[in-house]
Design an enzyme around this catalytic site. Structure first.
Site, PDB file in Angstrom:
ATOM      1  N   LYS A 193      -5.747  12.820 -12.521  1.00 53.62           N
ATOM      2  CA  LYS A 193      -6.644  11.688 -12.273  1.00 53.62           C
ATOM      3  C   LYS A 193      -7.204  11.137 -13.600  1.00 53.62           C
ATOM      4  O   LYS A 193      -7.487   9.952 -13.708  1.00 53.62           O
ATOM      5  CB  LYS A 193      -7.748  12.084 -11.285  1.00 53.62           C
ATOM      6  CG  LYS A 193      -7.204  12.290  -9.857  1.00 53.62           C
ATOM      7  CD  LYS A 193      -6.584  11.003  -9.300  1.00 53.62           C
ATOM      8  CE  LYS A 193      -6.054  11.148  -7.903  1.00 53.62           C
ATOM      9  NZ  LYS A 193      -5.527   9.887  -7.335  1.00 53.62           N
ATOM     10  N   ASN A 250      -2.132   4.121  -4.073  1.00 49.46           N
ATOM     11  CA  ASN A 250      -3.042   5.081  -3.425  1.00 49.46           C
ATOM     12  C   ASN A 250      -2.393   6.447  -3.188  1.00 49.46           C
ATOM     13  O   ASN A 250      -3.089   7.461  -3.176  1.00 49.46           O
ATOM     14  CB  ASN A 250      -3.501   4.455  -2.094  1.00 49.46           C
ATOM     15  CG  ASN A 250      -4.061   5.478  -1.129  1.00 49.46           C
ATOM     16  OD1 ASN A 250      -5.187   5.942  -1.286  1.00 49.46           O
ATOM     17  ND2 ASN A 250      -3.269   5.865  -0.135  1.00 49.46           N
ATOM     18  N   ASP A 284       9.287   7.827  -0.702  1.00 51.97           N
ATOM     19  CA  ASP A 284       8.652   8.900  -1.466  1.00 51.97           C
ATOM     20  C   ASP A 284       8.478   8.352  -2.878  1.00 51.97           C
ATOM     21  O   ASP A 284       9.473   8.065  -3.568  1.00 51.97           O
ATOM     22  CB  ASP A 284       9.576  10.132  -1.446  1.00 51.97           C
ATOM     23  CG  ASP A 284       8.948  11.323  -2.158  1.00 51.97           C
ATOM     24  OD1 ASP A 284       8.122  11.112  -3.072  1.00 51.97           O
ATOM     25  OD2 ASP A 284       9.300  12.457  -1.813  1.00 51.97           O
ATOM     26  N   ARG A 299       5.875   0.189 -12.458  1.00 53.44           N
ATOM     27  CA  ARG A 299       6.949  -0.361 -13.309  1.00 53.44           C
ATOM     28  C   ARG A 299       7.850  -1.301 -12.517  1.00 53.44           C
ATOM     29  O   ARG A 299       8.401  -2.263 -13.060  1.00 53.44           O
ATOM     30  CB  ARG A 299       7.782   0.795 -13.900  1.00 53.44           C
ATOM     31  CG  ARG A 299       8.882   0.364 -14.855  1.00 53.44           C
ATOM     32  CD  ARG A 299       8.298  -0.274 -16.113  1.00 53.44           C
ATOM     33  NE  ARG A 299       9.333  -0.764 -17.011  1.00 53.44           N
ATOM     34  CZ  ARG A 299       9.924  -1.946 -16.921  1.00 53.44           C
ATOM     35  NH1 ARG A 299       9.584  -2.788 -15.941  1.00 53.44           N
ATOM     36  NH2 ARG A 299      10.852  -2.326 -17.793  1.00 53.44           N
ATOM     37  N   TYR A 306      -5.067  18.943 -11.112  1.00 58.02           N
ATOM     38  CA  TYR A 306      -5.411  17.755 -10.310  1.00 58.02           C
ATOM     39  C   TYR A 306      -6.293  16.819 -11.142  1.00 58.02           C
ATOM     40  O   TYR A 306      -6.045  15.612 -11.209  1.00 58.02           O
ATOM     41  CB  TYR A 306      -6.113  18.143  -8.995  1.00 58.02           C
ATOM     42  CG  TYR A 306      -6.540  16.918  -8.214  1.00 58.02           C
ATOM     43  CD1 TYR A 306      -5.587  16.115  -7.580  1.00 58.02           C
ATOM     44  CD2 TYR A 306      -7.876  16.512  -8.161  1.00 58.02           C
ATOM     45  CE1 TYR A 306      -5.961  14.953  -6.896  1.00 58.02           C
ATOM     46  CE2 TYR A 306      -8.261  15.363  -7.487  1.00 58.02           C
ATOM     47  CZ  TYR A 306      -7.293  14.588  -6.851  1.00 58.02           C
ATOM     48  OH  TYR A 306      -7.658  13.434  -6.186  1.00 58.02           O
ATOM     49  N   ILE A 359       0.849  -1.202   0.000  1.00 61.33           N
ATOM     50  CA  ILE A 359       0.000   0.000   0.000  1.00 61.33           C
ATOM     51  C   ILE A 359       0.880   1.246   0.000  1.00 61.33           C
ATOM     52  O   ILE A 359       1.680   1.454   0.929  1.00 61.33           O
ATOM     53  CB  ILE A 359      -0.914   0.037   1.246  1.00 61.33           C
ATOM     54  CG1 ILE A 359      -1.770  -1.227   1.329  1.00 61.33           C
ATOM     55  CG2 ILE A 359      -1.793   1.296   1.243  1.00 61.33           C
ATOM     56  CD1 ILE A 359      -2.651  -1.327   2.568  1.00 61.33           C
TER      57      ILE A 359
HETATM   58  P1  NDP Z   1      -4.580  11.814   2.615  1.00 60.32           P
HETATM   59  O1  NDP Z   1      -3.916  13.139   2.494  1.00 60.32           O
HETATM   60  O2  NDP Z   1      -5.284  11.511   3.889  1.00 60.32           O
HETATM   61  O3  NDP Z   1      -3.537  10.645   2.309  1.00 60.32           O
HETATM   62  C1  NDP Z   1      -2.616  10.755   1.255  1.00 60.32           C
HETATM   63  C2  NDP Z   1      -1.535   9.698   1.425  1.00 60.32           C
HETATM   64  O4  NDP Z   1      -0.643   9.792   0.319  1.00 60.32           O
HETATM   65  C3  NDP Z   1      -0.726   9.907   2.693  1.00 60.32           C
HETATM   66  O5  NDP Z   1      -0.516   8.657   3.302  1.00 60.32           O
HETATM   67  C4  NDP Z   1       0.594  10.473   2.182  1.00 60.32           C
HETATM   68  O6  NDP Z   1       1.663  10.015   3.000  1.00 60.32           O
HETATM   69  C5  NDP Z   1       0.688   9.797   0.809  1.00 60.32           C
HETATM   70  N1  NDP Z   1       1.587  10.502  -0.086  1.00 60.32           N
HETATM   71  C6  NDP Z   1       1.466  11.743  -0.609  1.00 60.32           C
HETATM   72  N2  NDP Z   1       2.552  12.047  -1.335  1.00 60.32           N
HETATM   73  C7  NDP Z   1       3.379  10.974  -1.275  1.00 60.32           C
HETATM   74  C8  NDP Z   1       4.659  10.679  -1.803  1.00 60.32           C
HETATM   75  N3  NDP Z   1       5.312  11.566  -2.560  1.00 60.32           N
HETATM   76  N4  NDP Z   1       5.219   9.479  -1.547  1.00 60.32           N
HETATM   77  C9  NDP Z   1       4.560   8.580  -0.781  1.00 60.32           C
HETATM   78  N5  NDP Z   1       3.360   8.797  -0.230  1.00 60.32           N
HETATM   79  C10 NDP Z   1       2.777   9.991  -0.479  1.00 60.32           C
HETATM   80  O7  NDP Z   1      -5.602  11.749   1.392  1.00 60.32           O
HETATM   81  P2  NDP Z   1      -6.528  10.564   0.827  1.00 60.32           P
HETATM   82  O8  NDP Z   1      -6.468   9.375   1.683  1.00 60.32           O
HETATM   83  O9  NDP Z   1      -7.842  11.177   0.548  1.00 60.32           O
HETATM   84  O10 NDP Z   1      -5.813  10.306  -0.565  1.00 60.32           O
HETATM   85  C11 NDP Z   1      -5.476   9.014  -1.039  1.00 60.32           C
HETATM   86  C12 NDP Z   1      -5.766   8.947  -2.528  1.00 60.32           C
HETATM   87  O11 NDP Z   1      -7.167   9.113  -2.746  1.00 60.32           O
HETATM   88  C13 NDP Z   1      -5.097  10.034  -3.362  1.00 60.32           C
HETATM   89  O12 NDP Z   1      -4.596   9.443  -4.554  1.00 60.32           O
HETATM   90  C14 NDP Z   1      -6.239  10.996  -3.695  1.00 60.32           C
HETATM   91  O13 NDP Z   1      -6.015  11.699  -4.881  1.00 60.32           O
HETATM   92  C15 NDP Z   1      -7.378  10.013  -3.813  1.00 60.32           C
HETATM   93  N6  NDP Z   1      -8.729  10.558  -3.690  1.00 60.32           N
HETATM   94  C16 NDP Z   1      -9.127  11.218  -2.574  1.00 60.32           C
HETATM   95  C17 NDP Z   1     -10.423  11.690  -2.469  1.00 60.32           C
HETATM   96  C18 NDP Z   1     -10.896  12.481  -1.303  1.00 60.32           C
HETATM   97  O14 NDP Z   1     -11.929  13.165  -1.434  1.00 60.32           O
HETATM   98  N7  NDP Z   1     -10.235  12.409  -0.164  1.00 60.32           N
HETATM   99  C19 NDP Z   1     -11.407  11.441  -3.539  1.00 60.32           C
HETATM  100  C20 NDP Z   1     -10.857  10.759  -4.675  1.00 60.32           C
HETATM  101  C21 NDP Z   1      -9.584  10.303  -4.732  1.00 60.32           C
HETATM  102  P3  NDP Z   1       2.935  10.895   3.480  1.00 60.32           P
HETATM  103  O15 NDP Z   1       2.506  12.333   3.475  1.00 60.32           O
HETATM  104  O16 NDP Z   1       3.246  10.349   4.830  1.00 60.32           O
HETATM  105  O17 NDP Z   1       3.988  10.568   2.463  1.00 60.32           O
HETATM  106  C1  8X3 Z   2     -10.550  14.127  -4.832  1.00 62.24           C
HETATM  107  C2  8X3 Z   2     -11.938  14.605  -4.709  1.00 62.24           C
HETATM  108  O1  8X3 Z   2     -13.600  16.447  -5.201  1.00 62.24           O
HETATM  109  O2  8X3 Z   2     -11.272  16.942  -5.664  1.00 62.24           O
HETATM  110  O3  8X3 Z   2     -10.243  13.431  -5.963  1.00 62.24           O
HETATM  111  O4  8X3 Z   2     -12.505  15.430  -7.075  1.00 62.24           O
HETATM  112  S1  8X3 Z   2     -12.309  15.920  -5.725  1.00 62.24           S
END
Ligand code: NDP
Ligand code: 8X3
Length: 256
Positions: free
Chosen positions: A161, A91, A64, A125, A157, A11
């Site tokens: 996506k 994710n 990262d 990859r 953004y 994950i």
């Molecule tokens: P959070 O901000 O709660 O979680 C984001 C996670 O991504 C964190 O664990 C962060 O960990 C990690 N992350 C960010 N940048 C990096 C990096 N460079 N390397 C490794 N890890 C990274 O947001 P969400 O749980 O909402 O987001 C998860 C996914 O869901 C994203 O892809 C987001 O676009 C998508 N999403 C979210 C929605 C929403 O409304 N919340 C709706 C649709 C999609 P750390 O900072 O510790 O590295």
């Molecule tokens: C994250 C949710 O509302 O920015 O993908 O599309 S929204």
């Protein structure tokens, strides 16, 4: 049904939100977890919690996803017992800012493109060849409703996506002669740290996103991920759009 007991699940972005809730949900099903993110302390705390609650074996890594060389060397050097990754949950992702394109920050664009597109590609990859070798595996990408529609000021953004959507579809074609499954889970509004990150810690702006609506929880999204991962081997959930009730599209939200 696919049994998740002892499956190895990798994950990315497991330190918060959807990734963290998915880690808990997979652990509950008896999976072994590779937990990656930049905030390693959070991952260590999570691994301890999962060990205590579910006796989960977890490998924690500060990673990262935008650092190409670190991603490939981590996967290449994985101990043998962790190498046969069964499920990859791509994710890790973020949004930065909400600006008209001609006023946007190029630094923000780079961060979103590097994380949401290039990071997902680097991880894919590195991991997918291992799955191809074994002719087995499941890739679950976290896309978004923003991969299906564009909303004002969401320009870059939404583009990232849309790219995830295209990559997922292309990948499914490229793996069509294998047993590997490819899924995208595309949520609408989910209350996580997403908006806090988008607005760089401005809690009031972040809270306003979810005012007057009951958003998805990260557990709701994790539930869909587990659903797609537990279908029988011949069934592929290709994509799932998940909205909170009272959200009809990116722009149509009924607030009380
Ligand atoms: P959070 O901000 O709660 O979680 C984001 C996670 O991504 C964190 O664990 C962060 O960990 C990690 N992350 C960010 N940048 C990096 C990096 N460079 N390397 C490794 N890890 C990274 O947001 P969400 O749980 O909402 O987001 C998860 C996914 O869901 C994203 O892809 C987001 O676009 C998508 N999403 C979210 C929605 C929403 O409304 N919340 C709706 C649709 C999609 P750390 O900072 O510790 O590295
Ligand atoms: C994250 C949710 O509302 O920015 O993908 O599309 S929204």
């Amino acid at each position: 049904m696919t049994n998740l007991k002892n499956k190895i699940v990798f994950i990315t972005g497991a330190s918060s939100g959807i990734g963290l809730s998915s880690a808990r949900a997979f652990a509950k099903k008896g999976a072994k977890l590779i937990l990656a993110a930049r905030r390693i302390e959070r991952l260590n705390t999570l691994a301890k919690e999962l060990k205590k609650n579910y006796k989960t074996e977890a490998l924690v890594v500060k990673l990262d996803v935008t650092t190409k060389s670190k991603v490939s060397s981590f996967i290449n050097k994985l101990p043998l017992k962790w190498k046969s990754i069964d499920i990859l949950l791509n994710n890790a992702g973020l949004s930065r800012g909400l600006d008209k394109l001609h006023e946007g920050s190029i630094k923000d664009w780079d961060e979103m493109i590097n994380t949401n597109i290039k990071g997902l590609l680097y991880v894919s990859r590195a991991v997918i060849p291992l799955m191809v070798k074994r002719n087995s595996g499941h890739i679950i990408n976290i896309g978004s409703i923003a991969g299906h529609e564009v909303y004002p000021k969401g320009n870059v953004y939404c583009a990232t996506k849309h790219a995830v959507d295209a990559i997922t579809k292309g990948l499914r074609m490229d793996l069509v002669d294998t047993n590997i499954r490819v899924t995208t889970i595309d949520p609408g509004m989910a209350e996580t740290e997403f908006s806090k990150v988008r607005f760089r810690g401005n809690v009031n702006k972040a809270k306003a996103v979810y005012t007057g609506i009951k958003p998805l929880t990260p557990e709701d999204v994790a539930d869909s991920i587990i659903y797609s991962a537990t279908r029988p081997e011949n069934v592929v959930i290709a994509e799932m759009i998940l909205l909170p009730n009272k959200q009809a599209s990116s722009m149509v939200v009924h607030r009380n």
